[in-house]
Design an enzyme around this catalytic site. Structure first.
Site, PDB file in Angstrom:
ATOM      1  N   ASP A 121       1.058  -1.516   0.047  1.00  0.00           N
ATOM      2  CA  ASP A 121      -0.307  -0.157   0.139  1.00  0.00           C
ATOM      3  C   ASP A 121       0.890   1.588  -0.086  1.00  0.00           C
ATOM      4  O   ASP A 121       1.463   1.419   1.222  1.00  0.00           O
ATOM      5  CB  ASP A 121      -1.189   0.048   1.356  1.00  0.00           C
ATOM      6  CG  ASP A 121      -1.882   0.913   0.812  1.00  0.00           C
ATOM      7  OD1 ASP A 121      -1.826   2.039   0.287  1.00  0.00           O
ATOM      8  OD2 ASP A 121      -2.786   1.201   1.880  1.00  0.00           O
ATOM      9  N   ARG A 123       0.000   4.246  -0.350  1.00  0.00           N
ATOM     10  CA  ARG A 123      -0.998   5.671  -0.638  1.00  0.00           C
ATOM     11  C   ARG A 123      -0.651   6.280   1.013  1.00  0.00           C
ATOM     12  O   ARG A 123       0.332   5.664   1.700  1.00  0.00           O
ATOM     13  CB  ARG A 123      -2.466   5.301  -0.050  1.00  0.00           C
ATOM     14  CG  ARG A 123      -3.680   4.554  -1.399  1.00  0.00           C
ATOM     15  CD  ARG A 123      -4.371   4.253  -0.918  1.00  0.00           C
ATOM     16  NE  ARG A 123      -4.375   3.365   0.350  1.00  0.00           N
ATOM     17  CZ  ARG A 123      -5.704   2.537   0.384  1.00  0.00           C
ATOM     18  NH1 ARG A 123      -6.693   2.397  -0.275  1.00  0.00           N
ATOM     19  NH2 ARG A 123      -5.438   1.255   1.313  1.00  0.00           N
TER      20      ARG A 123
END
Ligand SMILES: [Zn+2]
Length: 203
Positions: A121, A123
């Site tokens: 991930d 983000r």
């Protein structure tokens, strides 16, 4: 930079366009009602998913989550959806499509990203925090199943008073993806425990 009225099936929202100095992307805020200087504002931090949001792909729950969060904001009469342009958990559309091909060969969504040389991930929520500050939101009720998103926002100085679950229907195309989110990414969904075969859980 500017905001404009966007009428939707759930009512009128304001769409605000942001520029920033960290990336060249067009991050957005989509809000309804009086949210400036307000406490306990219903907030969704939504990362762009072209396939789910626009095309209605059943590989993930993004489109459903987007729709439900707007519906919940409209029911409340006020709230903010921050739309971050970080496609495919931050790896971009090209790499996401490559990851889908790896998933069709049997890898889960986390391993597929890792095989492509990315993090599970990638983000970031710092720009979301800056946007919420700009709008003047004082504290939020965050619509999410992802506890990491809560801690990331809190680390950026946003007061999160409560998590509001945001569950989308499970189907045969997204169930393994959703299960991976629960088992490997700490998402909170009303799934059967990992030891229990997925087919036996109650929908
Ligand atoms: Zn998606």
């Amino acid at each position: 930079m500017t905001c404009a009225r966007i009428p939707t099936k759930y009512g009128d929202f304001q769409l605000c366009y942001y520029t920033n100095t960290l990336d060249k992307k067009e991050h957005l805020a989509f809000y309804m009602g009086d949210v400036s200087e307000a406490d306990d504002v219903l907030v969704r931090i939504h990362s762009e998913c072209f396939t789910g949001d626009v095309l209605g792909s059943r590989r993930c729950d993004c489109g459903e989550q987007l729709d439900r969060s707007l519906q919940m904001i409209a029911n409340q009469g006020a709230g903010v959806l921050v739309y971050l342009r970080q496609e495919g958990r931050g790896i971009g559309l090209l790499q996401k499509l490559r990851a889908y091909n790896l998933q069709d060969q049997g890898h889960d969504t986390v391993d597929a990203n890792l095989l492509l040389g990315h993090g599970a991930d990638e983000r970031s929520y710092s720009l979301a925090a800056r946007i919420l500050e700009d709008i003047g939101v004082k504290s939020v009720l965050l619509m999410t199943n992802n506890p990491l998103k809560i801690s990331a926002l809190e680390a950026e100085g946003i007061k999160v008073n409560k998590r509001v679950p945001l569950e989308a229907p499970v189907n045969s195309d997204n169930e393994s993806y959703l299960l991976t989110k629960v088992q490997r990414m700490d998402h909170l969904l009303q799934f059967a425990p990992p030891s229990k075969p997925i087919k036996q859980r109650a929908l």
